[in-house]
Each structure stands twice: as C-alpha cells, then as structure tokens.
Design an enzyme around this catalytic site. Sequence first.
Site, PDB file in Angstrom:
ATOM      1  CG  HIS A  62       1.974  24.001 -38.988  1.00  0.00           C
ATOM      2  ND1 HIS A  62       1.240  24.515 -40.215  1.00  0.00           N
ATOM      3  CD2 HIS A  62       3.066  23.613 -39.746  1.00  0.00           C
ATOM      4  CE1 HIS A  62       2.038  24.080 -41.409  1.00  0.00           C
ATOM      5  NE2 HIS A  62       3.023  23.860 -41.354  1.00  0.00           N
ATOM      6  CG  HIS A  64       6.615  24.080 -40.040  1.00  0.00           C
ATOM      7  ND1 HIS A  64       5.982  22.920 -40.630  1.00  0.00           N
ATOM      8  CD2 HIS A  64       7.605  23.847 -39.081  1.00  0.00           C
ATOM      9  CE1 HIS A  64       6.830  21.931 -40.065  1.00  0.00           C
ATOM     10  NE2 HIS A  64       7.785  22.373 -39.181  1.00  0.00           N
ATOM     11  CG  ASP A  66       5.881  27.551 -44.608  1.00  0.00           C
ATOM     12  OD1 ASP A  66       6.081  27.032 -43.528  1.00  0.00           O
ATOM     13  OD2 ASP A  66       5.289  26.794 -45.291  1.00  0.00           O
ATOM     14  CG  HIS A  67       1.864  27.376 -42.763  1.00  0.00           C
ATOM     15  ND1 HIS A  67       0.490  26.702 -43.162  1.00  0.00           N
ATOM     16  CD2 HIS A  67       2.782  26.749 -43.488  1.00  0.00           C
ATOM     17  CE1 HIS A  67       0.868  26.117 -44.267  1.00  0.00           C
ATOM     18  NE2 HIS A  67       2.187  25.983 -44.138  1.00  0.00           N
ATOM     19  CG  HIS A 142       3.185  19.008 -41.141  1.00  0.00           C
ATOM     20  ND1 HIS A 142       3.684  18.623 -42.130  1.00  0.00           N
ATOM     21  CD2 HIS A 142       3.520  20.314 -41.120  1.00  0.00           C
ATOM     22  CE1 HIS A 142       4.400  19.589 -42.755  1.00  0.00           C
ATOM     23  NE2 HIS A 142       4.297  20.596 -42.043  1.00  0.00           N
ATOM     24  CG  ASP A 212       2.121  22.516 -44.492  1.00  0.00           C
ATOM     25  OD1 ASP A 212       1.497  23.250 -45.035  1.00  0.00           O
ATOM     26  OD2 ASP A 212       3.293  22.771 -44.098  1.00  0.00           O
ATOM     27  CG  HIS A 270       2.040  24.266 -48.883  1.00  0.00           C
ATOM     28  ND1 HIS A 270       2.989  23.152 -48.878  1.00  0.00           N
ATOM     29  CD2 HIS A 270       2.132  24.998 -47.712  1.00  0.00           C
ATOM     30  CE1 HIS A 270       3.694  23.558 -47.695  1.00  0.00           C
ATOM     31  NE2 HIS A 270       3.309  24.653 -47.119  1.00  0.00           N
TER      32      HIS A 270
END
Lengths: 303, 303
Positions: A62, A64, A66-67, A142, A212, A270
């Site tokens: 996805h 976000h 941090d990914h 998410h 997530d 995570h």
Amino acid sequence: MKFEVLILGNSSATPIFERHPTAQIINFNEQIFLVDCGEGTQMQLSRFGIKSNKISHIFISHLHGDHYLGLVGLLSSMNLHGRYSDLHLYGPAPLIEIINLQLKYSETTLQYNLIFHPTNSEAEELIFENNSIRVTAFPLKHRVPTTGFRFDEIQRPRALIRERIEHLNMPTVFFSRLKRGMDCVDLDGTVYRAEELTKPAPVPRSYAYCSDTRAFDAYVSSIQGVDLLYHESTFMHDMIGRAIDTLHSTSLEAAQVAKQVGAKRLLLGHYSARYRELIPLLEEAQLEFVNVELSLEGKWYKV
Amino acid sequence: MKFEVLILGNSSATPIFERHPTAQIINFNEQIFLVDCGEGTQMQLSRFGIKSNKISHIFISHLHGDHYLGLVGLLSSMNLHGRYSDLHLYGPAPLIEIINLQLKYSETTLQYNLIFHPTNSEAEELIFENNSIRVTAFPLKHRVPTTGFRFDEIQRPRALIRERIEHLNMPTVFFSRLKRGMDCVDLDGTVYRAEELTKPAPVPRSYAYCSDTRAFDAYVSSIQGVDLLYHESTFMHDMIGRAIDTLHSTSLEAAQVAKQVGAKRLLLGHYSARYRELIPLLEEAQLEFVNVELSLEGKWYKV
C-alpha cells in the site's frame, strides 16, 4: 529447495531503536522477491549482503510511506548499478504515477524494463505464476487500498526412485507419466506402477504477508493453512482502541488470526515506536498461539 | 553565537561504505536548517541526536533522488511526532507536486503548515532573511535545475563597553544610536563618542553549499569570500572526463574554486562510490588549497 524470508525492516510508521520501516526479501530457490520497500531498504539490502539486481519482482502492499518510500531510490540505484534485466513491480495503481513523476523531474531514463502490474484491493487475484511458485494478492483492511501477498510453492511432480528404475528396461518416455502418478504398460504388456517406482514430492510450502491491516476480515480465507504467516502486530492488546482507530492489529489478534487459519507458524512485526522492548508482544501472542516468533531485522526465517 | 554545519550524508548517487546520500544540518544560534534530504536523512538525524521538529527551514538543491528522497518520510514523521510549528521548504518548483502527490495517495493531511518557496535556478535570489541570518539561492550548473545556498550572518550592531558606560549619566535612549556607531550629545553639550564607548561586533561569518555542479561558472560570484565553502568533489581529477560528462566536479577543481573565490576553508563531499578511501581526494585538493577538510558524517564543522 530454499524458501526463506529475510526481514529488512520491522518498524511501523517511523524508524526508531535501530528498527527500519517495512521491507522483506523472499528467497525461493534463488528467485529473489522484495515485499514492501520502506525508506532505507537499499541500505538494508547492502547491509545484509543482498545484491539488489538479483531482485526480479517487487510487491508493494500500500501507499503509506513506511511501505514504499525506499522504492524510487532503489530503482535508481539498480539503474546506476547497470541493471538490464526486467523488473516486475506490483502495487496499487497510483504507484506508477508517483514513480514516473520522480523519474521525470530527475530526468532519469531507466535502462531496464520496469513492468508495472497494478494490484486489486477489492478481490483476491493471482498476480504471478511460474513453474515453481504462485503469488496471490488479496485485500487487507486498512486506511488506504492495501493488499497482502501469499506465496505458494507449486506442487512438484513425484520423483523417480532411481534404484528401482535403473535395472528396468523401461522406455524413457514413461518417466514423465510415472512422475505424474500414471501407470504405464510397454509393448510386452509389462506394467510399471507409479506407486512403486516413484515417491511423492514434498508437500508444497506457503508464506503469507499481512501488513497493514485490522485483524479478522475477508482475508482470512486467503491465508488458510499457510506454513508461515507474517501478520502485523503494531500494538499490544491494551491499545486495542488505537488499533481499531488506525486500522492496525494487536499482537493477541495476530495470534488469533494464525490460530483461526490453521497457520503452522506466526511471525510478528510492524512494531509501534512505543515499544522499545519486544518480548511483551511475543508473550502476549503466545497466550493464543505457540509457534510464534518476533521478526528481527537481518534474520532469515525458513518457510 | 553558534554557526556550525553537521554532515548527515557525504555520498554521491548511491549509499555505500556506510556513507549516506546528501544532507546537512546548519545550526545558527539554535536556528536549525536542513540542506538537502537524501534517503535515510530522518535516521541520520536520530542517530546524531537532532530532533527533527527543531528544523524550521529545509533547502533542497535539486531533484536528483540522492538529494531529496528522504523528504516525504521526514515530513510524515514530523507529523506523527506532533509538529504544529510552520515549516518552510525551498526547492525547485516541481518538488511540491511530488510531495502533494504522495500525501494524497497516503491520505495524509499535515497538521502543520508546510510553506513552499520555489527556488529560481536562473538567477541569484535572496530567499530568506531574519534579524540574524540571510539565505541566498544561486544557480549551479548540473543536469537538472539546481541551486546552491549561501548563509550569511547579518552584521550585528557594535557592543556597548559596560565599564566605560556605567559611571556616565547618559540617557539610555543614546544606547541604540551608539551601537549603530553614531555619536550623541546631551542637553549639557556632553559628547558621547561611539568609537570610545562601543566596540565593533565580530565580522559576520558565511557558509556556502555547492552541490551538485560542474566547477567554475557564474556561481563563483555568489560565493565570493565565504568563510566555509562546501563544494562537491565527486571525482578525483583523473576522472575529469566523467566529471564533465555528468556535470560534477573533481577534488582539484573544488580546491581551485575555493582559491578563486577567496574562501577561508573548504569542505569536500559528495564522494563517488568508486572511492572507498577518501584521503586521496583530500591530498589532491591540498595541492591547490591548504585549508581543506573532508566532510565526514556525524562531524560538526564550525563556520
């Protein structure tokens, strides 16, 4: 046949305590896959001795940061390191718009083919398959469109038992039929039985990646019976309210999911920046599910 | 009054040998500025004990990934860390388009004001000024629109000499005039001479940042007489052909520029991945210019 997962990052939103944003390497028989690519992934690859140009497929769950924020840097470095082989990228549709915008303004033309495959966060889909492995993307729950990924080893044919074959004067054309479990008869009427002359291949293994996501949703059907389940465990269960608000899971819930789907082993990850020590997350999960481990950066986990 | 530069990254295009892509912190009397923000800058800030929410202004030289790919992660982490104070960002115009696209797809709304100021890569421009420092952007010569940045301490007023003032029965309204170097006369006709009662403030200091660029161009007028010059030295001079092709500079050229503009000291950086050892770059520069140092990560350099 090797089937292992290397953790490059196990932190949630922000890097802290030497923990990095999410990224994992899957080595399936020297086919190298990257799952998610948080900021700093190229440095983590280098730190743990993975040559980035060996990566053939990248899967992004996805959008976000941090990914995926390490992706453009990694793609550029691959270019600088002389990559020419195709690179397949799977992720939410807007990912390619983000990449192209940055390549445009840096006036970069990749020398290799970057082949983008948009994922579908609404329904399970087979996204990649070759003669040894099959990858499925499935919807997670998410705040933005998100998919998990399941890696299934393909059932190999039965193996010939050499000692039982070598003294027989059997036509070699029978080999592939026997491996498929079919008996054969030659012109003399001699019967060759697959059951006697071959042994079954190992049971195919499977790995699923769920990050997530809120725990428990349609995705449990997609991860039934996996051997190794990576399931996010951002919070401990006393933070369940925050997990619900932010559409994340608790360690206890990750364990409950593992139990519910009959996973053989569970890998937590995570972790929220609020936890310096991770053992309490492990202990909480163990209340529900015995075969659970903390994912730790730099460590390989066999599937 | 503090005026120091902390090197967060001194590598060129790709991170290697524990060297990171470009980023620097300037601490001017506890005003914290960030210059460039390569991938991993937020980890480097944390490693060297800089609280990211103390950064008030960020200056991005150009849109090659090794100079800005850490920015969206840093902006997001500032948000997660509860930033509410304004953040001023200076860089090439398309930078805000890149940031907004990524914030859009991650469905992130920053809680603080991000105030974007596009830079002009065609002409020198004053881009920020308060009562103690002035920042100028000036064109460099690279493959994409690029600016350098010059930080000039503003001349402070003269300081009153307390021992000479305290026994005088002088109206306090004279103080600010004396500090500005103006003599004063009271109603009795007594003359107060600025030259006697005040001392000059220290000579204002200056720092200039030049990366990435071919050496020698219009920009030398913008960096005349700086106290500390950071000038990229991607290559050694035997690679001059490659420096010309890629619009970078050699270590020898960086030293020649420092000499030409009458810089007091030179800081080298943006080292190519081909150099594991950096001493040869230093030695090459020393052939032309004595006061030269290697920029090393984690080290503070006084201006």
